[in-house]
Design an enzyme around this catalytic site. Structure first.
Site, PDB file in Angstrom:
ATOM      1  N   GLY A 121       0.811  -1.208   0.000  1.00 28.21           N
ATOM      2  CA  GLY A 121       0.000   0.000   0.000  1.00 28.21           C
ATOM      3  C   GLY A 121       0.842   1.254   0.000  1.00 28.21           C
ATOM      4  O   GLY A 121       0.773   2.072  -0.924  1.00 28.21           O
ATOM      5  N   ASP A 122       1.642   1.468   1.029  1.00 27.88           N
ATOM      6  CA  ASP A 122       2.539   2.640   1.093  1.00 27.88           C
ATOM      7  C   ASP A 122       3.979   2.193   1.316  1.00 27.88           C
ATOM      8  O   ASP A 122       4.773   2.892   1.942  1.00 27.88           O
ATOM      9  CB  ASP A 122       2.085   3.597   2.194  1.00 27.88           C
ATOM     10  CG  ASP A 122       2.116   2.959   3.577  1.00 27.88           C
ATOM     11  OD1 ASP A 122       2.188   1.716   3.641  1.00 27.88           O
ATOM     12  OD2 ASP A 122       2.053   3.687   4.576  1.00 27.88           O
ATOM     13  N   GLU A 123       4.342   1.012   0.786  1.00 22.53           N
ATOM     14  CA  GLU A 123       5.684   0.464   0.934  1.00 22.53           C
ATOM     15  C   GLU A 123       6.407   0.478  -0.415  1.00 22.53           C
ATOM     16  O   GLU A 123       5.848   0.049  -1.429  1.00 22.53           O
ATOM     17  CB  GLU A 123       5.616  -0.971   1.477  1.00 22.53           C
ATOM     18  CG  GLU A 123       5.103  -1.057   2.903  1.00 22.53           C
ATOM     19  CD  GLU A 123       5.129  -2.498   3.416  1.00 22.53           C
ATOM     20  OE1 GLU A 123       5.303  -3.411   2.583  1.00 22.53           O
ATOM     21  OE2 GLU A 123       4.984  -2.687   4.628  1.00 22.53           O
TER      22      GLU A 123
END
Length: 539
Positions: free
Chosen positions: A455-457
């Site tokens: 997701g936000d990696e």
């Protein structure tokens, strides 16, 4: 290669035509059974109503005839009682002649017509059923009731002379002051003019009439002469008869004492305790129902043969183009023939399906290369995904082994991203990810790899670093600091300025390193950096 092989049975079992025909047969069978059940119930109900109305009409008609037979005799007795000169009571011979003339003119009482005095002795009369002697009738309950009622019908008895059933009726003879001076009695044999409908009437082949005295619970009259004067069935033997004794009037189905099912109707005789029963065996009454059932079954069997046959012929010719296309497509999938558009016979649903298949096949061939590339890139940021990142990392490690160089692997997780998603929505979150991808991409070389793995990696692979570990590590540190600095500039979303941070975990690799080991190490250090208070970078 994935192939399917069918034998003849499988082709029939899996055929659309076979399934449609089987479904049609099931629907016809279900529909037929439903129609049969509803039709039979409706027919039975309507037949019961019609036959019940007919039986009730017959019972009421018989009751009217019996009432008429009683009324005309009652009228005659009333005429005698009101017109007879009281002086004749003192002159038996003159009374005998007067009664004889009257009886000869209107012979309604076939057994006897006579007058009794107050003591129950015969004054005068005519007929064969006369009892002479002093007070010959005094002990008869019928005689006692006749002196206290306006009109009395006696209990049915058997004639001692002719051994025939005889019914008595009586009416008091009163003077001007209303005192009973005598009674006039009429006795009637069962003949063609009395109870004729009950005695001789037939209903079909199995039906007839009964006349029952509910109080005495005996058969007064019946087509079966052996029943006359016999007691009616005991309670529980005929449930409808039990209901009739309790006052039920109408029609219903019952089981008689012989165990035969009958449809019976019951009608009362006014001013008496009698009722008439018209009855017929249900086997005869509902004979038409059996014929209708047979006809319905035959019709359903015929429809079960004809309808699937017609449906099979229609579907066989209708699906011929589809079978041709399916056979050709199967051969193309097996590599037996080259890929080419399927033939189109007609532009119906099958034709539209074939056109769509041909269009789809062209699109698949044209986009095969594109689909392979899409499978390795993130749809939002257009960065490599986890699968391509792993492949690039393997290639970088392979070059390390050849060139004795180093590789750096960054696992990066954005700080503050969830707040943007929660406060401004997912669209703002998507914008943030795209912007972060742009800022990070600007910091790396073409030979390096930046990937989005969650997701936000994000993951960054710095390949072909210096062979000296310290020098390679310093270069990696420099890139990490640039990544942190790149996110310090605020992000603008819908006029709102937001700050994002990043937590970075770094792992250094060389020719001895393994992909799984590096990934686990970098990921672990990233979580340590995220949980650290004063640092968001762990080497």
């Amino acid at each position: 290669m994935f192939t399917l092989k069918y034998d003849s049975f499988d082709k029939i079992k899996n055929s659309i035509i076979a399934r449609v025909i089987l479904f049609a047969c099931v629907m016809i069978l279900i529909g037929g059974l439903t129609r049969y059940y509803l039709s039979v119930n409706t027919i039975h109900s309507n037949l019961f109503k019609i036959i019940s109305i007919h039986q009730e009409a017959l019972a009421n008609e018989a009751a009217k005839e019996i009432t008429h037979d009683i009324d005309v005799r009652k009228t005659l007795l009333s005429h005698i009682a009101s017109r007879m000169p009281l002086g004749l009571l003192e002159s038996p011979s003159q009374l005998q002649r007067w009664l004889g003339e009257l009886h000869g003119f209107n012979p309604l009482f076939s057994s006897a017509l006579f007058v009794l005095n107050e003591e129950g002795s015969l004054i005068a009369g005519t007929g064969s059923e006369l009892l002479e002697g002093e007070k010959a009738y005094a002990s008869d309950d019928f005689f006692k009731r006749a002196f206290t009622h306006e009109f009395v019908i006696g209990t049915l008895k058997v004639s001692k002379r002719l051994n025939e059933p005889v019914l008595s009726m009586a009416m008091p003879i009163k003077d001007a002051l209303g005192h009973v001076r005598a009674i006039v009695v009429g006795m009637t044999y069962y003949d063609a003019t009395f109870f004729n409908r009950v005695l001789n009437g037939r209903i079909g082949k199995t039906g007839g009439f009964l006349l029952i005295d509910a109080k005495q619970q005996i058969f007064i009259a019946a087509a079966n002469k052996e029943l006359i004067l016999k007691p009616t069935p005991p309670k529980g033997k005929n449930l409808l008869h039990d209901k009739a004794l309790e006052g039920f009037r109408g029609s219903d189905i019952t089981i008689n004492t012989d165990g035969i099912e009958e449809l019976s109707a019951i009608a009362s005789i006014p001013n008496t305790d009698w009722f008439v029963v018209s009855r017929i065996q249900t086997k005869e009454a509902f004979a038409m129902e059996g014929n209708i059932k047979t006809t319905l079954i035959q019709a359903h069997i015929i429809s079960l043969i004809i309808a699937p046959t017609i449906l099979f012929l229609f579907l066989f010719f209708f699906f011929r183009p589809l079978r041709t296309s399916a056979s050709l497509a199967n051969k193309m999938s097996l590599g037996e023939v080259p890929l080419k558009p399927l033939p189109i016979k007609r532009m119906d649903e099958v034709g539209y399906l074939t056109v769509a298949f041909n269009r789809l096949m062209a699109m698949l061939l044209a986009s095969q290369k594109e689909l392979k590339e899409i499978a390795h890139y993130d749809y939002l940021t257009k960065l490599p995904n986890r699968f391509l990142m792993v492949d690039r990392l393997e290639q970088a490690l392979a070059r390390c082994a050849r060139n004795n160089t180093h590789v750096a692997l960054f696992f990066m997780d954005l700080d503050g991203f969830k707040a943007i998603n929660d406060s401004l929505g997912h669209s703002a979150g998507d914008e943030a990810l795209v912007e972060v991808a742009k800022r990070f991409s600007a910091l790396i070389r073409e030979s390096d790899t930046l990937a989005r793995v969650g997701g936000d990696e994000f993951v960054m692979v710095l390949s072909d670093l210096d062979s000296d570990l310290a020098s390679a590590t310093n270069a990696a540190h420099l890139v990490a600091r640039k990544c942190i600095e790149a996110l310090k500039e605020p992000f603008l979303f819908q006029g709102n300025a937001k700050i994002l941070g990043v937590s970075i975990g770094m792992a250094m690799g060389d020719k001895e390193s393994r992909v799984d080991t590096l990934i686990v190490e970098a990921d672990t250090k990233m979580y340590k950096a995220k949980n650290a208070i004063h640092s968001n970078f762990t080497e």
